[in-house]
Motif scaffolding. Structure first.
Motif, PDB file in Angstrom:
ATOM      1  N   ASP A  59      11.808  -5.792  42.744  1.00 41.43           N
ATOM      2  CA  ASP A  59      12.978  -5.041  43.186  1.00 41.43           C
ATOM      3  C   ASP A  59      14.166  -6.004  43.253  1.00 41.43           C
ATOM      4  O   ASP A  59      14.009  -7.215  43.091  1.00 41.43           O
ATOM      5  CB  ASP A  59      12.720  -4.345  44.525  1.00 41.43           C
ATOM      6  N   ILE A  60      15.344  -5.477  43.477  1.00 41.76           N
ATOM      7  CA  ILE A  60      16.550  -6.309  43.431  1.00 41.76           C
ATOM      8  C   ILE A  60      16.537  -7.399  44.503  1.00 41.76           C
ATOM      9  O   ILE A  60      16.948  -8.525  44.241  1.00 41.76           O
ATOM     10  CB  ILE A  60      17.846  -5.454  43.498  1.00 41.76           C
ATOM     11  N   GLN A  61      16.024  -7.097  45.687  1.00 44.43           N
ATOM     12  CA  GLN A  61      15.980  -8.106  46.743  1.00 44.43           C
ATOM     13  C   GLN A  61      15.057  -9.261  46.355  1.00 44.43           C
ATOM     14  O   GLN A  61      15.374 -10.429  46.590  1.00 44.43           O
ATOM     15  CB  GLN A  61      15.531  -7.495  48.080  1.00 44.43           C
ATOM     16  N   THR A  62      13.932  -8.929  45.758  1.00 43.33           N
ATOM     17  CA  THR A  62      13.002  -9.962  45.326  1.00 43.33           C
ATOM     18  C   THR A  62      13.592 -10.763  44.170  1.00 43.33           C
ATOM     19  O   THR A  62      13.470 -11.988  44.132  1.00 43.33           O
ATOM     20  CB  THR A  62      11.646  -9.354  44.935  1.00 43.33           C
ATOM     21  N   ALA A  63      14.240 -10.089  43.230  1.00 51.71           N
ATOM     22  CA  ALA A  63      14.881 -10.796  42.116  1.00 51.71           C
ATOM     23  C   ALA A  63      15.947 -11.753  42.637  1.00 51.71           C
ATOM     24  O   ALA A  63      16.071 -12.879  42.148  1.00 51.71           O
ATOM     25  CB  ALA A  63      15.480  -9.796  41.132  1.00 51.71           C
ATOM     26  N   GLN A  64      16.706 -11.321  43.645  1.00 47.11           N
ATOM     27  CA  GLN A  64      17.728 -12.193  44.233  1.00 47.11           C
ATOM     28  C   GLN A  64      17.090 -13.398  44.918  1.00 47.11           C
ATOM     29  O   GLN A  64      17.570 -14.530  44.771  1.00 47.11           O
ATOM     30  CB  GLN A  64      18.589 -11.419  45.230  1.00 47.11           C
ATOM     31  N   ALA A  65      16.002 -13.180  45.643  1.00 45.33           N
ATOM     32  CA  ALA A  65      15.308 -14.277  46.319  1.00 45.33           C
ATOM     33  C   ALA A  65      14.727 -15.255  45.302  1.00 45.33           C
ATOM     34  O   ALA A  65      14.787 -16.480  45.493  1.00 45.33           O
ATOM     35  CB  ALA A  65      14.213 -13.728  47.228  1.00 45.33           C
ATOM     36  N   MET A  66      14.187 -14.727  44.212  1.00 42.29           N
ATOM     37  CA  MET A  66      13.636 -15.597  43.174  1.00 42.29           C
ATOM     38  C   MET A  66      14.746 -16.387  42.493  1.00 42.29           C
ATOM     39  O   MET A  66      14.589 -17.589  42.211  1.00 42.29           O
ATOM     40  CB  MET A  66      12.843 -14.774  42.161  1.00 42.29           C
ATOM     41  N   ALA A  67      15.854 -15.741  42.219  1.00 43.64           N
ATOM     42  CA  ALA A  67      16.981 -16.429  41.594  1.00 43.64           C
ATOM     43  C   ALA A  67      17.455 -17.584  42.480  1.00 43.64           C
ATOM     44  O   ALA A  67      17.712 -18.694  41.987  1.00 43.64           O
ATOM     45  CB  ALA A  67      18.121 -15.445  41.334  1.00 43.64           C
ATOM     46  N   LYS A  68      17.548 -17.336  43.767  1.00 45.69           N
ATOM     47  CA  LYS A  68      17.961 -18.390  44.694  1.00 45.69           C
ATOM     48  C   LYS A  68      16.936 -19.520  44.705  1.00 45.69           C
ATOM     49  O   LYS A  68      17.298 -20.701  44.652  1.00 45.69           O
ATOM     50  CB  LYS A  68      18.141 -17.806  46.096  1.00 45.69           C
ATOM     51  N   LEU A  69      15.659 -19.174  44.763  1.00 48.76           N
ATOM     52  CA  LEU A  69      14.586 -20.163  44.770  1.00 48.76           C
ATOM     53  C   LEU A  69      14.628 -21.033  43.512  1.00 48.76           C
ATOM     54  O   LEU A  69      14.457 -22.252  43.584  1.00 48.76           O
ATOM     55  CB  LEU A  69      13.229 -19.457  44.873  1.00 48.76           C
ATOM     56  N   PHE A  70      14.861 -20.416  42.369  1.00 48.99           N
ATOM     57  CA  PHE A  70      14.851 -21.124  41.090  1.00 48.99           C
ATOM     58  C   PHE A  70      16.226 -21.684  40.712  1.00 48.99           C
ATOM     59  O   PHE A  70      16.389 -22.258  39.631  1.00 48.99           O
ATOM     60  CB  PHE A  70      14.357 -20.203  39.970  1.00 48.99           C
ATOM     61  N   ASN A  71      17.211 -21.473  41.571  1.00 53.35           N
ATOM     62  CA  ASN A  71      18.571 -21.954  41.328  1.00 53.35           C
ATOM     63  C   ASN A  71      19.121 -21.408  40.002  1.00 53.35           C
ATOM     64  O   ASN A  71      19.599 -22.149  39.145  1.00 53.35           O
ATOM     65  CB  ASN A  71      18.627 -23.487  41.354  1.00 53.35           C
ATOM     66  N   MET A  72      18.991 -20.108  39.855  1.00 51.13           N
ATOM     67  CA  MET A  72      19.505 -19.432  38.672  1.00 51.13           C
ATOM     68  C   MET A  72      20.081 -18.082  39.086  1.00 51.13           C
ATOM     69  O   MET A  72      19.923 -17.673  40.232  1.00 51.13           O
ATOM     70  CB  MET A  72      18.412 -19.280  37.604  1.00 51.13           C
ATOM     71  N   SER A  73      20.761 -17.421  38.184  1.00 52.62           N
ATOM     72  CA  SER A  73      21.325 -16.115  38.512  1.00 52.62           C
ATOM     73  C   SER A  73      20.292 -15.016  38.289  1.00 52.62           C
ATOM     74  O   SER A  73      19.325 -15.199  37.534  1.00 52.62           O
ATOM     75  CB  SER A  73      22.564 -15.837  37.653  1.00 52.62           C
ATOM     76  N   VAL A  74      20.520 -13.880  38.921  1.00 57.59           N
ATOM     77  CA  VAL A  74      19.658 -12.718  38.688  1.00 57.59           C
ATOM     78  C   VAL A  74      19.739 -12.313  37.217  1.00 57.59           C
ATOM     79  O   VAL A  74      18.735 -11.965  36.606  1.00 57.59           O
ATOM     80  CB  VAL A  74      20.040 -11.549  39.623  1.00 57.59           C
ATOM     81  N   ASP A  75      20.925 -12.404  36.641  1.00 57.60           N
ATOM     82  CA  ASP A  75      21.074 -12.084  35.219  1.00 57.60           C
ATOM     83  C   ASP A  75      20.171 -12.961  34.356  1.00 57.60           C
ATOM     84  O   ASP A  75      19.592 -12.489  33.381  1.00 57.60           O
ATOM     85  CB  ASP A  75      22.523 -12.257  34.764  1.00 57.60           C
ATOM     86  N   ASP A  76      20.063 -14.247  34.716  1.00 56.03           N
ATOM     87  CA  ASP A  76      19.197 -15.144  33.943  1.00 56.03           C
ATOM     88  C   ASP A  76      17.737 -14.704  34.011  1.00 56.03           C
ATOM     89  O   ASP A  76      16.997 -14.854  33.046  1.00 56.03           O
ATOM     90  CB  ASP A  76      19.310 -16.580  34.443  1.00 56.03           C
ATOM     91  N   ILE A  77      17.332 -14.171  35.151  1.00 58.21           N
ATOM     92  CA  ILE A  77      15.957 -13.687  35.293  1.00 58.21           C
ATOM     93  C   ILE A  77      15.762 -12.386  34.524  1.00 58.21           C
ATOM     94  O   ILE A  77      14.816 -12.233  33.760  1.00 58.21           O
ATOM     95  CB  ILE A  77      15.588 -13.492  36.771  1.00 58.21           C
ATOM     96  N   VAL A  78      16.671 -11.465  34.720  1.00 65.29           N
ATOM     97  CA  VAL A  78      16.517 -10.124  34.140  1.00 65.29           C
ATOM     98  C   VAL A  78      16.760 -10.095  32.637  1.00 65.29           C
ATOM     99  O   VAL A  78      16.028  -9.434  31.905  1.00 65.29           O
ATOM    100  CB  VAL A  78      17.455  -9.124  34.851  1.00 65.29           C
ATOM    101  N   TRP A  79      17.762 -10.800  32.166  1.00 56.98           N
ATOM    102  CA  TRP A  79      18.169 -10.683  30.768  1.00 56.98           C
ATOM    103  C   TRP A  79      17.764 -11.870  29.912  1.00 56.98           C
ATOM    104  O   TRP A  79      18.281 -12.080  28.828  1.00 56.98           O
ATOM    105  CB  TRP A  79      19.685 -10.486  30.671  1.00 56.98           C
ATOM    106  N   ALA A  80      16.834 -12.663  30.371  1.00 55.87           N
ATOM    107  CA  ALA A  80      16.401 -13.839  29.617  1.00 55.87           C
ATOM    108  C   ALA A  80      15.873 -13.453  28.248  1.00 55.87           C
ATOM    109  O   ALA A  80      15.303 -12.384  28.068  1.00 55.87           O
ATOM    110  CB  ALA A  80      15.340 -14.600  30.390  1.00 55.87           C
ATOM    111  N   GLN A  81      16.045 -14.340  27.319  1.00 49.22           N
ATOM    112  CA  GLN A  81      15.522 -14.139  25.968  1.00 49.22           C
ATOM    113  C   GLN A  81      14.371 -15.080  25.745  1.00 49.22           C
ATOM    114  O   GLN A  81      14.311 -16.159  26.305  1.00 49.22           O
ATOM    115  CB  GLN A  81      16.618 -14.404  24.921  1.00 49.22           C
ATOM    116  N   GLU A  82      13.448 -14.674  24.873  1.00 49.98           N
ATOM    117  CA  GLU A  82      12.290 -15.529  24.547  1.00 49.98           C
ATOM    118  C   GLU A  82      12.776 -16.805  23.901  1.00 49.98           C
ATOM    119  O   GLU A  82      13.718 -16.883  23.214  1.00 49.98           O
ATOM    120  CB  GLU A  82      11.357 -14.799  23.579  1.00 49.98           C
TER     121      GLU A  82
END
Length: 82
Positions: A59-82
Motif C-alpha cells: 500500500d502507499i504507506q508501506t511504499a513510502q516507508a520502504m522508499a525512506k528505508l532505501f533512501n529512494m523515492s516512491v516513484d523509483d520503487i513503483v516505476w522502476a525498469q528492469e
C-alpha cells in the motif's frame, strides 16, 4: 473492447513485476534481509517476500516507508525498469 482490457492487464502485470524487482534489488543493495525490511516497515517477512514474488503490492504507506528505508523515492520503487 476486449483488447483494451487485455492490454491494460498486461501493462498492470508488467508494472507489478517491475515493482517487485525494484523492491528486491533495493533490499539486497541495502544489505537487508526480508525480515529486517519487514520489521522496519511494520510488515512480516512473508509480506515482503510476497512483494518480491509479484504476488501482492505494498500500500502507499508501506511504499513510502520502504522508499525512506532505501533512501529512494516512491516513484523509483513503483516505476522502476528492469
Amino acid at each position: 473492447m476486449y483488447y483494451v482490457f487485455v492490454l491494460k492487464a498486461q501493462i498492470e502485470a508488467e508494472g507489478v513485476k517491475n515493482m517487485a524487482i525494484s523492491i528486491k534489488a533495493a533490499r539486497i543493495n541495502a544489505g537487508l534481509t526480508q525480515t529486517e525490511v519487514g520489521e522496519a516497515v511494520g510488515k512480516t517477512k512473508n509480506t515482503i517476500a510476497s512483494y518480491e514474488a509479484y504476488a501482492t503490492t505494498p500500500d502507499i504507506q508501506t511504499a513510502q516507508a520502504m522508499a525512506k528505508l532505501f533512501n529512494m523515492s516512491v516513484d523509483d520503487i513503483v516505476w522502476a525498469q528492469e
